[in-house]
Design an enzyme around this catalytic site. Structure first.
Site, PDB file in Angstrom:
ATOM      1  CB  ALA A  65      -0.875  -0.008   1.250  1.00 52.83           C
ATOM      2  N   GLY A 109       0.674  -4.974   0.741  1.00 52.05           N
ATOM      3  CA  GLY A 109      -0.486  -5.058  -0.140  1.00 52.05           C
ATOM      4  C   GLY A 109      -0.168  -5.709  -1.479  1.00 52.05           C
ATOM      5  CD  GLU A 132       1.650  -5.629   5.774  1.00 53.64           C
ATOM      6  OE1 GLU A 132       2.400  -6.572   6.101  1.00 53.64           O
ATOM      7  OE2 GLU A 132       0.985  -5.632   4.730  1.00 53.64           O
TER       8      GLU A 132
HETATM    9  N1  COA Z   1       4.580   3.224  -0.439  1.00 50.55           N
HETATM   10  C1  COA Z   1       4.956   4.386  -0.960  1.00 50.55           C
HETATM   11  N2  COA Z   1       6.114   4.570  -1.620  1.00 50.55           N
HETATM   12  C2  COA Z   1       6.917   3.496  -1.763  1.00 50.55           C
HETATM   13  C3  COA Z   1       6.579   2.233  -1.270  1.00 50.55           C
HETATM   14  C4  COA Z   1       5.347   2.117  -0.561  1.00 50.55           C
HETATM   15  N3  COA Z   1       4.908   0.955  -0.077  1.00 50.55           N
HETATM   16  N4  COA Z   1       7.574   1.382  -1.554  1.00 50.55           N
HETATM   17  C5  COA Z   1       8.494   2.079  -2.234  1.00 50.55           C
HETATM   18  N5  COA Z   1       8.102   3.357  -2.370  1.00 50.55           N
HETATM   19  C6  COA Z   1       8.799   4.466  -3.040  1.00 50.55           C
HETATM   20  C7  COA Z   1       9.959   4.990  -2.198  1.00 50.55           C
HETATM   21  O1  COA Z   1       9.501   5.900  -1.233  1.00 50.55           O
HETATM   22  C8  COA Z   1      10.797   5.621  -3.270  1.00 50.55           C
HETATM   23  O2  COA Z   1      10.221   6.845  -3.646  1.00 50.55           O
HETATM   24  P1  COA Z   1      11.161   8.167  -3.878  1.00 50.55           P
HETATM   25  O3  COA Z   1      12.071   7.774  -5.023  1.00 50.55           O
HETATM   26  O4  COA Z   1      10.190   9.235  -4.246  1.00 50.55           O
HETATM   27  O5  COA Z   1      11.909   8.381  -2.606  1.00 50.55           O
HETATM   28  C9  COA Z   1      10.625   4.687  -4.460  1.00 50.55           C
HETATM   29  O6  COA Z   1       9.419   3.984  -4.220  1.00 50.55           O
HETATM   30  C10 COA Z   1      11.738   3.681  -4.585  1.00 50.55           C
HETATM   31  O7  COA Z   1      11.842   2.976  -3.366  1.00 50.55           O
HETATM   32  P2  COA Z   1      13.215   2.803  -2.559  1.00 50.55           P
HETATM   33  O8  COA Z   1      12.871   2.500  -1.133  1.00 50.55           O
HETATM   34  O9  COA Z   1      14.125   3.953  -2.822  1.00 50.55           O
HETATM   35  O10 COA Z   1      13.816   1.504  -3.278  1.00 50.55           O
HETATM   36  P3  COA Z   1      14.872   0.465  -2.649  1.00 50.55           P
HETATM   37  O11 COA Z   1      15.284  -0.395  -3.784  1.00 50.55           O
HETATM   38  O12 COA Z   1      15.898   1.154  -1.860  1.00 50.55           O
HETATM   39  O13 COA Z   1      14.005  -0.424  -1.625  1.00 50.55           O
HETATM   40  C11 COA Z   1      12.055  -1.700  -0.923  1.00 50.55           C
HETATM   41  C12 COA Z   1      12.956  -1.271  -2.091  1.00 50.55           C
HETATM   42  C13 COA Z   1      10.882  -2.467  -1.506  1.00 50.55           C
HETATM   43  C14 COA Z   1      12.854  -2.618   0.040  1.00 50.55           C
HETATM   44  C15 COA Z   1      11.582  -0.457  -0.145  1.00 50.55           C
HETATM   45  O14 COA Z   1      11.042   0.461  -1.077  1.00 50.55           O
HETATM   46  C16 COA Z   1      10.500  -0.736   0.888  1.00 50.55           C
HETATM   47  O15 COA Z   1      10.808  -1.264   1.951  1.00 50.55           O
HETATM   48  N6  COA Z   1       9.244  -0.360   0.582  1.00 50.55           N
HETATM   49  C17 COA Z   1       8.156  -0.455   1.524  1.00 50.55           C
HETATM   50  C18 COA Z   1       7.682  -1.889   1.658  1.00 50.55           C
HETATM   51  C19 COA Z   1       6.579  -1.977   2.681  1.00 50.55           C
HETATM   52  O16 COA Z   1       6.765  -1.764   3.857  1.00 50.55           O
HETATM   53  N7  COA Z   1       5.371  -2.329   2.219  1.00 50.55           N
HETATM   54  C20 COA Z   1       4.240  -2.476   3.072  1.00 50.55           C
HETATM   55  C21 COA Z   1       3.443  -1.230   3.092  1.00 50.55           C
HETATM   56  S1  COA Z   1       2.038  -1.348   4.145  1.00 50.55           S
END
Ligand code: COA
Length: 257
Positions: A65, A109, A132
């Site tokens: 999400a 999500g 989460e």
């Molecule tokens: N919601 C909103 N934005 C998200 C997102 C999410 N769930 N997951 C990634 N993004 C965005 C980041 O904020 C970033 O945006 P920006 O470039 O404007 O700063 C972009 O996507 C790229 O993500 P980034 O974190 O820089 O990539 P990464 O390769 O370093 O890491 C992940 C990848 C998947 C490990 C990391 O993005 C992450 O942990 N995401 C959240 C996962 C999560 O907790 N999901 C459950 C949500 S309830």
């Protein structure tokens, strides 16, 4: 035309691509709305026999999400979960096969979306998890239920409590993914599977989905649903065609009637 999705229909297979690659295809409110609409359209369009859900780019299916939108009161939080649950139930209960081609991160999500699909095919770089708890949250789109159904309680509890992310090989071993392919083959291999399913009798396919789903629905008796479907098949032209084709040693041509 959607703002957050791409759709392409070819050989009766609709590919719905989640298209926010710069946000790792995070599911925001608009995307959830559009996904529901795209599924409605797929169900209404007789040209569509089956659906693939995938993510744009090579990095993510959907990284969860959209965290930036997770604000508001307790009631607003519940409304976010309810909306997602409804869309994901629509996917799970679709009479047309809907398969996730998981092309990268399927977290939160995104993992829940993949799990709402009828089964999952993954690329080698796919990653699955319900992280989460790292955010002080629980899954809201059915993750606690479907992960437990798909991989068993012990493994699910561990993943849900640790927020750990598993790789494609582990997902395959757990039964979360049915197949793992190199990224550049993922879509073609998933299409091949659906092309095979599309040669089968559509009503029979719809009824096996409904009967298999009943396993996890306490309101329903899956054995009764299966027996009724078995009987209903006897009243279809497709069963007559399937039987005749077998006896005449030819391939059946099903019409969905
Ligand atoms: N919601 C909103 N934005 C998200 C997102 C999410 N769930 N997951 C990634 N993004 C965005 C980041 O904020 C970033 O945006 P920006 O470039 O404007 O700063 C972009 O996507 C790229 O993500 P980034 O974190 O820089 O990539 P990464 O390769 O370093 O890491 C992940 C990848 C998947 C490990 C990391 O993005 C992450 O942990 N995401 C959240 C996962 C999560 O907790 N999901 C459950 C949500 S309830």
């Amino acid at each position: 035309m959607y703002q957050t999705l791409l759709t392409a229909l070819e050989n009766n297979i609709l590919v719905i691509t989640i298209n926010r690659p710069d946000k790792l295809n995070a599911i925001n409110n608009l995307l959830m709305t559009e996904l529901g609409l795209a599924i409605d359209e797929a169900l209404a369009n007789a040209e569509v026999r089956s659906v693939i859900l995938t993510g744009a780019g090579v990095k993510a299916f959907a990284a969860g999400a959209d965290i930036s939108e997770l604000n508001g009161s307790r009631e607003e939080g519940m409304a976010i979960a309810k909306k997602g649950l409804d869309v994901f139930f629509k996917i799970e209960r679709s009479p047309k096969p809907i398969v996730a081609a998981v092309n990268g991160f399927a977290l939160g999500g995104g993992c829940e979306l993949a799990m709402a699909c009828h089964f999952r095919v993954a690329s080698e770089n796919a990653r699955f998890g319900q992280p989460e708890v790292n955010l002080g949250l629980v899954p809201g789109y059915g993750g606690t239920q479907r992960l437990t159904q798909l991989i068993g309680k012990g493994r699910a509890m561990e993943l849900l409590m640790t927020g750990a992310v598993i790789d494609a090989a582990t997902a395959l071993q757990y039964g979360l993914a049915n197949h793992v392919y190199p990224q550049d083959e993922l879509l073609d291999k998933t299409k091949e599977l659906l092309q095979l399913i599309n040669t089968k009798a559509p009503l029979a396919v719809a009824w096996v989905i409904a009967a298999a789903n009943a396993v996890h629905d306490e309101q329903k008796n899956g054995y009764e649903i299966e027996a009724k479907a078995f009987g209903d098949c006897f009243a279809t032209a497709d069963m007559q065609e399937g039987k005749s084709a077998f006896l005449e040693k030819r391939k059946p041509v099903f019409t969905g009637k």
